[in-house]
Design a protein around this motif. Structure first.
Motif, short mmCIF file in Angstrom:
data_model
loop_
_atom_site.label_atom_id
_atom_site.label_comp_id
_atom_site.label_asym_id
_atom_site.label_seq_id
_atom_site.Cartn_x
_atom_site.Cartn_y
_atom_site.Cartn_z
N ASP A 1 0.86 -1.19 0.00
CA ASP A 1 0.00 0.00 0.00
C ASP A 1 0.90 1.24 0.00
O ASP A 1 1.56 1.51 1.00
N HIS B 1 -1.91 1.81 9.20
CA HIS B 1 -2.58 0.56 9.56
C HIS B 1 -1.66 -0.60 9.25
O HIS B 1 -0.75 -0.47 8.42
N HIS C 1 -6.17 -3.75 5.27
CA HIS C 1 -6.23 -3.01 6.53
C HIS C 1 -6.34 -4.02 7.65
O HIS C 1 -7.32 -4.75 7.73
N THR D 1 1.61 0.83 7.58
CA THR D 1 1.77 1.96 6.67
C THR D 1 1.94 3.21 7.52
O THR D 1 1.47 3.27 8.65
N GLU E 1 1.17 7.14 6.73
CA GLU E 1 0.57 7.90 5.63
C GLU E 1 -0.17 9.16 6.06
O GLU E 1 -1.39 9.24 5.97
N GLU F 1 2.64 7.90 1.53
CA GLU F 1 2.48 6.66 2.29
C GLU F 1 3.57 5.66 1.97
O GLU F 1 3.84 5.37 0.80
MN LIG Z 1 -3.05 2.77 3.40
#
Ligand SMILES: [Mn+2]
Length: 356
Positions: free
Chosen positions: A224, A288, A295, A315, A317, A331
């Motif tokens: 991500d 997260h 997530h 992450t 972000e 991120e």
């Molecule tokens: Mn994210």
């Protein structure tokens, strides 16, 4: 300790005799089975996997060490038979997954014992990635990094957000992603103030910011990444906000370490943006966990008192979103190490490298 031992210790310690796992990610995490249907039953001694005829061959190859039961009836009837055969009494179910309808059906078909709705015992174990999971996450992140480097060269004024999303998705698939980690976000111009603005038919114009938030799935594991690009020279305000978001992220990345709570990490970036006057423009959590879900735990938010531990992958972000003007988010994906973190994503993020 291996995954099953950790999870067993957890539910046996709660006085349960068995746990039934219906979540596909738990099924995969505990057994290695990647099929789309079935469930697991773990007891102190037994490891049972139930799936249907379509997976007869696959399950034998993937779920090493499990007793395989072919699902020849409804899940509730099959579970009923297993419960009777092993004389199970206190049986846990994932309370954040099993629907009321499924629970009622399972209960009606239970020959003996008791079903109990319990917090998912895999969550804690899944929060700390083992060596095998880290390898897969690194690969998922590497694919996303390559995807970004490709799309950075590809992007220019005149393309639509959808064209950019498609190109990025196709490219990541071609270099090894099994799918996208989530619906790709490409939010340009004023739309970049939408933290989750999925790609539309809007045409990208010169002078606009473009926020791209995307990821790849590799063998079940998600990456991500977000970058905000500038099509042409950014204005002073765009530069200023970009640098503030980058500084907020840098503060978090330089200071995050095991022993801190998720709330403390969130505060590192939030407090800085707050002091710069952008507190109200950063309305989501700092990050997260990523893994078999896009997530997952631990969530970096002001409300989460979970203490970070080595091996957690999250992450980081921060973002600033201004309605009618646009937004910036940066991120990266990091793994917690003994003394801090290692940033897994390598995509450039200095302001100058974001200008196309
Ligand atoms: Mn994210």
């Amino acid at each position: 300790m291996d995954r099953i031992a950790k999870v067993r210790e957890k539910f046996l310690g709660q006085g349960l005799e068995a746990f039934v796992f219906f979540k596909p990610v738990n099924r995969r995490y505990l057994s290695g089975f990647t099929g789309t249907s079935g469930f697991l039953v773990l007891t102190k001694e037994e490891k049972i996997i139930v799936t249907d005829f379509r997976y007869r061959e696959q399950v034998k190859n993937e779920a090493d060490g499990f007793t395989v039961i072919e699902q020849d009836d409804t899940p509730e009837k099959v579970l009923g038979k297993i419960v009777a055969e092993y004389g199970l009494k206190r049986i846990g179910l994932e309370r954040d997954y099993v629907t009321l309808a499924a629970y009622e059906a399972l209960k009606e078909n239970l020959p003996c014992g008791e079903l109990m709705a319990i917090d998912d015992p895999c969550i804690e174990a899944r929060g700390i990635k083992d060596a095998e999971e880290l390898l897969l996450l690194r690969e998922a992140v590497a694919i996303a990094d390559e995807g970004f480097s490709h799309i950075r060269r590809y992007l220019h004024a005149g393309l639509t957000e959808r064209e950019i999303a498609l190109e990025l998705e196709f490219y990541m698939r071609r270099i090894g992603a099994e799918k996208c980690a989530f619906e790709t976000i490409v939010a340009s111009g004023p739309r970049s103030s939408l933290p989750h603005g999925v790609a539309t038919d809007k045409v990208i114009r010169s002078g606009e910011m473009v926020t791209i938030d995307f990821g790849a799935v590799y063998k079940g594991y998600h990456s991500d990444i977000t970058r905000t690009l500038f099509v042409g020279e950014p204005t002073d305000e765009q530069r200023n906000i970009y640098e503030k978001v980058l500084q907020a992220q840098t503060l978090a990345l330089e200071n995050i370490q095991p022993g801190m709570t998720c709330a403390e990490v969130d505060f590192l970036a939030r407090d800085y943006l707050d002091r710069q006057g952008y507190g109200k423009n950063f309305g989501h959590g700092l990050g997260h966990g990523i893994g078999l879900h896009i997530h997952e735990e631990p969530r970096l938010s002001l409300k989460n008192e979970t203490v970070l531990m080595p091996g957690m992958v999250v992450t980081v972000e921060p973002g600033v979103y201004i309605e009618g003007w646009g937004g910036v988010r940066i991120e990266d994906d990091v793994v917690l190490t003994a003394g801090g973190c290692e940033v897994l994503s390598k995509s450039p993020k200095t302001l100058s490298s974001m200008i196309l």
